[in-house]
Design a protein around this motif. Structure first.
Motif, PDB file in Angstrom:
ATOM      1  N   VAL A  16      -4.777  -2.021  -3.476  1.00 38.87           N
ATOM      2  CA  VAL A  16      -4.075  -0.833  -3.198  1.00 38.87           C
ATOM      3  C   VAL A  16      -3.959   0.246  -4.112  1.00 38.87           C
ATOM      4  O   VAL A  16      -3.798   1.337  -3.902  1.00 38.87           O
ATOM      5  N   THR A  64     -10.215  -3.905  -0.793  1.00 37.32           N
ATOM      6  CA  THR A  64      -9.850  -2.901  -1.744  1.00 37.32           C
ATOM      7  C   THR A  64      -8.403  -3.226  -2.364  1.00 37.32           C
ATOM      8  O   THR A  64      -7.395  -3.241  -1.506  1.00 37.32           O
ATOM      9  N   LEU A  74      -6.824   2.408  -3.233  1.00 38.56           N
ATOM     10  CA  LEU A  74      -6.746   3.233  -2.024  1.00 38.56           C
ATOM     11  C   LEU A  74      -5.697   4.359  -2.610  1.00 38.56           C
ATOM     12  O   LEU A  74      -6.016   5.295  -2.146  1.00 38.56           O
ATOM     13  N   LEU A  81     -14.147   2.927   1.661  1.00 39.13           N
ATOM     14  CA  LEU A  81     -13.500   2.218   0.381  1.00 39.13           C
ATOM     15  C   LEU A  81     -14.118   0.882   0.013  1.00 39.13           C
ATOM     16  O   LEU A  81     -13.685   0.424  -0.968  1.00 39.13           O
ATOM     17  N   VAL A 108     -11.552   0.250   5.003  1.00 30.89           N
ATOM     18  CA  VAL A 108     -11.367  -0.975   4.018  1.00 30.89           C
ATOM     19  C   VAL A 108     -11.700  -2.282   4.960  1.00 30.89           C
ATOM     20  O   VAL A 108     -11.667  -2.170   6.120  1.00 30.89           O
ATOM     21  N   LEU A 155      -9.962   6.422   6.148  1.00 27.03           N
ATOM     22  CA  LEU A 155     -10.217   5.709   4.988  1.00 27.03           C
ATOM     23  C   LEU A 155     -10.556   4.058   5.380  1.00 27.03           C
ATOM     24  O   LEU A 155      -9.600   3.678   5.988  1.00 27.03           O
ATOM     25  N   LEU A 160      -7.069  -5.093   2.416  1.00 31.68           N
ATOM     26  CA  LEU A 160      -6.081  -4.509   1.250  1.00 31.68           C
ATOM     27  C   LEU A 160      -5.587  -5.659   0.591  1.00 31.68           C
ATOM     28  O   LEU A 160      -5.315  -6.628   0.972  1.00 31.68           O
ATOM     29  N   VAL A 203      -5.844   4.556   7.609  1.00 27.30           N
ATOM     30  CA  VAL A 203      -6.413   3.408   7.039  1.00 27.30           C
ATOM     31  C   VAL A 203      -7.000   2.621   8.362  1.00 27.30           C
ATOM     32  O   VAL A 203      -6.412   2.058   9.207  1.00 27.30           O
ATOM     33  N   SER A 225       0.804  -1.181  -0.167  1.00 24.60           N
ATOM     34  CA  SER A 225      -0.052  -0.086   0.064  1.00 24.60           C
ATOM     35  C   SER A 225       0.786   1.257  -0.047  1.00 24.60           C
ATOM     36  O   SER A 225       0.664   2.305  -0.744  1.00 24.60           O
TER      37      SER A 225
END
Length: 239
Positions: free
Chosen positions: A212, A210, A215, A237, A189, A187, A192, A138, A18
């Motif tokens: 990366v 999600t 993101l 997200l 998620v 954010l 990831l 995140v 990420s």
């Protein structure tokens, strides 16, 4: 892009997939990017993978004095930071409440909470003073409905979210009557995923995860969105 010219953005946790994706996308969007990790060789390799315009720095973000030294180092070679994208994380799970271990809690608290506290305290004034000031972390959809198996994980993430919301209030107060130009955002998620993870587990479908790259695109959009719509927001997200 908010504010005059490119923003100077610090991406923490830059050694992981990420971090590489976010640093690459920010640099491609015209921002100046510094990426930081705790292992010098790994962060140098990650910065090279992210591409031109990404400068690597090494710091243990759980060490407050180390983060202050990082700010001085950045100031001398990179300039005052406009934004921090905080990607330091980790995961630990268990069977239930009784077997949530102290070792797992210490790991999660150090990575999810202590690093965020240190980075935010050291860079808060720089972000608040910037016309492109942004702070983002995140978090996880697991907070929507916590389960016993991930009690330590969701507790640490909840603490990090609460701290970030307090930063949002700090940015509002710092702006006075002029309207906040800085924003703190979460954010959210489910998980990831990146191409390497997909190749390593071709049998898995990663439902709701999600990518990366998505993101990274969301992070870039933070600089094109007015702060008033971002400060204190929890942006989902996950699918």
């Amino acid at each position: 892009m908010t504010g005059p010219g490119a923003a100077r953005v610090l991406v923490t946790g830059g050694s992981g997939p990420s971090g590489v994706a976010v640093a690459r996308a920010l640099a491609a969007a015209g921002h100046r990017v510094a990426t930081v990790g705790s292992d010098q060789a790994r962060i140098a390799a990650a910065a090279e993978k992210a591409g031109d315009g990404v400068a690597p720095f090494t710091c243990d973000l759980a060490d407050f004095d180390g983060v202050r030294q990082l700010r001085e180092q950045l100031g001398g070679t990179f300039g005052p930071v406009d934004a921090v994208i905080h990607l330091v994380g980790g995961w630990r799970g268990a069977k239930g409440i009784a077997d949530q271990s102290d070792e797992d809690w210490d790991f999660l608290e150090r990575r999810a909470v202590t690093t965020l506290r240190n980075v935010s305290r050291v860079f808060f004034d720089d972000i608040a003073a910037s016309p492109a000031g942004r702070f983002a972390m995140v978090s996880s959809t697991a907070l929507d409905k916590p389960t016993a198996a991930v009690a330590s994980y969701v507790a640490a993430k909840a603490a990090a979210e609460a701290w970030t919301m307090a930063m949002a209030d700090g940015f509002r107060r710092a702006s006075g009557d002029g309207g906040s130009l800085a924003a703190a955002t979460i954010l959210v998620v489910k998980a990831l995923v990146d191409d390497e993870l997909r190749r390593a587990h071709p049998e898995r479908k990663f439902p709701g995860a999600t990518d990366v790259a998505d993101l990274a695109a969301a992070v870039v959009r933070l600089f094109d969105t007015p702060a008033a719509g971002l400060n204190g927001a929890r942006l989902r997200l996950a699918d």
